[in-house]
Design a protein around this motif. Structure first.
Motif, short mmCIF file in Angstrom:
data_model
loop_
_atom_site.label_atom_id
_atom_site.label_comp_id
_atom_site.label_asym_id
_atom_site.label_seq_id
_atom_site.Cartn_x
_atom_site.Cartn_y
_atom_site.Cartn_z
N ALA A 1 -8.52 0.30 -30.43
CA ALA A 1 -7.23 0.56 -29.80
C ALA A 1 -7.06 -0.41 -28.64
O ALA A 1 -8.04 -0.90 -28.06
CB ALA A 1 -7.14 2.00 -29.31
N VAL A 2 -5.80 -0.68 -28.32
CA VAL A 2 -5.48 -1.45 -27.12
C VAL A 2 -4.38 -0.70 -26.39
O VAL A 2 -3.48 -0.13 -27.02
CB VAL A 2 -5.05 -2.91 -27.45
N VAL A 3 -4.50 -0.65 -25.07
CA VAL A 3 -3.51 -0.01 -24.21
C VAL A 3 -2.96 -1.08 -23.29
O VAL A 3 -3.73 -1.76 -22.60
CB VAL A 3 -4.13 1.12 -23.35
N TRP A 4 -1.64 -1.23 -23.27
CA TRP A 4 -0.99 -2.06 -22.25
C TRP A 4 -0.24 -1.09 -21.37
O TRP A 4 0.56 -0.27 -21.85
CB TRP A 4 -0.02 -3.07 -22.88
N ILE A 5 -0.51 -1.13 -20.06
CA ILE A 5 0.05 -0.13 -19.16
C ILE A 5 0.58 -0.76 -17.89
O ILE A 5 -0.01 -1.69 -17.33
CB ILE A 5 -1.01 0.97 -18.84
N ASP A 6 1.75 -0.27 -17.46
CA ASP A 6 2.23 -0.51 -16.10
C ASP A 6 2.73 0.85 -15.60
O ASP A 6 2.47 1.87 -16.23
CB ASP A 6 3.26 -1.64 -16.03
N HIS A 7 3.42 0.89 -14.49
CA HIS A 7 3.84 2.18 -13.94
C HIS A 7 5.06 2.76 -14.64
O HIS A 7 5.44 3.89 -14.36
CB HIS A 7 4.07 2.06 -12.43
N ARG A 8 5.67 2.01 -15.55
CA ARG A 8 6.86 2.48 -16.26
C ARG A 8 6.57 2.96 -17.68
O ARG A 8 7.34 3.75 -18.22
CB ARG A 8 7.90 1.37 -16.32
N GLU A 9 5.50 2.43 -18.30
CA GLU A 9 5.20 2.82 -19.67
C GLU A 9 3.78 2.42 -20.03
O GLU A 9 3.16 1.60 -19.37
CB GLU A 9 6.17 2.19 -20.67
N ALA A 10 3.32 3.03 -21.11
CA ALA A 10 2.06 2.63 -21.73
C ALA A 10 2.34 2.46 -23.22
O ALA A 10 2.96 3.31 -23.84
CB ALA A 10 0.98 3.68 -21.51
N VAL B 1 -11.73 0.77 -26.92
CA VAL B 1 -10.38 0.46 -26.43
C VAL B 1 -10.44 -0.69 -25.43
O VAL B 1 -11.37 -0.78 -24.62
CB VAL B 1 -9.72 1.71 -25.80
N LEU B 2 -9.43 -1.54 -25.51
CA LEU B 2 -9.20 -2.60 -24.53
C LEU B 2 -8.02 -2.13 -23.70
O LEU B 2 -6.97 -1.78 -24.25
CB LEU B 2 -8.88 -3.92 -25.23
N GLY C 1 -0.61 -5.27 -13.55
CA GLY C 1 -0.86 -4.91 -12.16
C GLY C 1 -1.98 -3.90 -12.02
O GLY C 1 -2.98 -3.93 -12.75
N ASN C 2 -1.81 -2.97 -11.09
CA ASN C 2 -2.85 -1.99 -10.76
C ASN C 2 -2.92 -0.80 -11.70
O ASN C 2 -3.90 -0.07 -11.67
CB ASN C 2 -2.64 -1.48 -9.34
N ALA C 3 -1.92 -0.58 -12.53
CA ALA C 3 -1.91 0.61 -13.38
C ALA C 3 -3.13 0.66 -14.30
O ALA C 3 -3.68 1.73 -14.54
CB ALA C 3 -0.62 0.68 -14.20
N LYS C 4 -3.58 -0.49 -14.79
CA LYS C 4 -4.75 -0.49 -15.68
C LYS C 4 -5.99 -0.02 -14.92
O LYS C 4 -6.81 0.72 -15.46
CB LYS C 4 -4.97 -1.87 -16.30
N ASN C 5 -6.12 -0.43 -13.66
CA ASN C 5 -7.26 0.00 -12.85
C ASN C 5 -7.14 1.48 -12.47
O ASN C 5 -8.15 2.18 -12.41
CB ASN C 5 -7.37 -0.87 -11.60
N GLU C 6 -5.91 1.94 -12.23
CA GLU C 6 -5.70 3.36 -11.95
C GLU C 6 -6.08 4.20 -13.18
O GLU C 6 -6.66 5.27 -13.03
CB GLU C 6 -4.24 3.62 -11.57
N ILE D 1 -14.26 2.42 -23.30
CA ILE D 1 -13.64 1.24 -22.71
C ILE D 1 -14.51 0.02 -22.94
O ILE D 1 -15.60 -0.10 -22.40
CB ILE D 1 -13.39 1.45 -21.20
N ALA D 2 -14.01 -0.89 -23.77
CA ALA D 2 -14.73 -2.13 -24.08
C ALA D 2 -14.42 -3.21 -23.07
O ALA D 2 -15.24 -4.11 -22.85
CB ALA D 2 -14.36 -2.61 -25.48
N GLY D 3 -13.25 -3.15 -22.44
CA GLY D 3 -12.88 -4.16 -21.47
C GLY D 3 -11.57 -3.83 -20.80
O GLY D 3 -10.80 -2.99 -21.28
N VAL D 4 -11.32 -4.50 -19.67
CA VAL D 4 -10.09 -4.36 -18.91
C VAL D 4 -9.63 -5.78 -18.59
O VAL D 4 -10.40 -6.56 -18.03
CB VAL D 4 -10.30 -3.55 -17.60
N GLU D 5 -8.39 -6.10 -18.96
CA GLU D 5 -7.89 -7.46 -18.78
C GLU D 5 -6.49 -7.45 -18.16
O GLU D 5 -5.70 -6.55 -18.43
CB GLU D 5 -7.81 -8.19 -20.12
#
Length: 128
Positions: free
Chosen positions: A6-15, A71-72, A77-82, A98-102
């Protein structure tokens, strides 16, 4: 789902969450109930001027990939770290997924899935 990655792209408005294999991908989009507004810090006021983490939103995102094997997590911005901090504090069993954070700006869905496939192809080769 029948997809391991799986891959998650996230910001404060959507994932945007994609469960995928080499030829197929399933998409899910999650929006926070109360989207964060852009806050400006005013001189002389206490605090950072940033909205706090929306734990209900982050929990919903974490649950959306809980059935994946790896999951990647990505975002601009900061949402991925949050999300990672939320998982460490509130959904600890998911941390092992969690395989990685980019940092990735704003890719199209196709670009995001292609990047994740390339990432896991290299990652899977390294872990064998």
């Amino acid at each position: 789902m029948s997809h391991f990655h799986a891959v998650v792209w996230i910001d404060h408005r959507e994932a945007r969450i994609f469960h995928f294999n080499p030829t197929d991908a399933d998409k899910q989009v999650i929006h926070p109930d109360k989207p964060a507004k852009h806050l400006h810090h005013k001189a002389g006021e206490l605090g950072s001027g940033h909205a706090g983490a929306d734990h209900e939103f982050l929990h919903a995102v974490a649950r959306a990939f809980a059935d994946a094997g790896a999951v990647l997590i990505a975002g601009p911005g900061n949402a991925k770290n949050e999300l990672v901090r939320h998982i460490e504090s509130h959904d600890a069993p998911l941390k092992k997924l969690i395989a990685g954070v980019e940092t990735i700006d704003h890719p199209s869905d196709g670009q995001l899935v292609a990047h994740a496939r390339k990432y896991f192809k290299a990652e899977d080769r390294m872990t064998r």
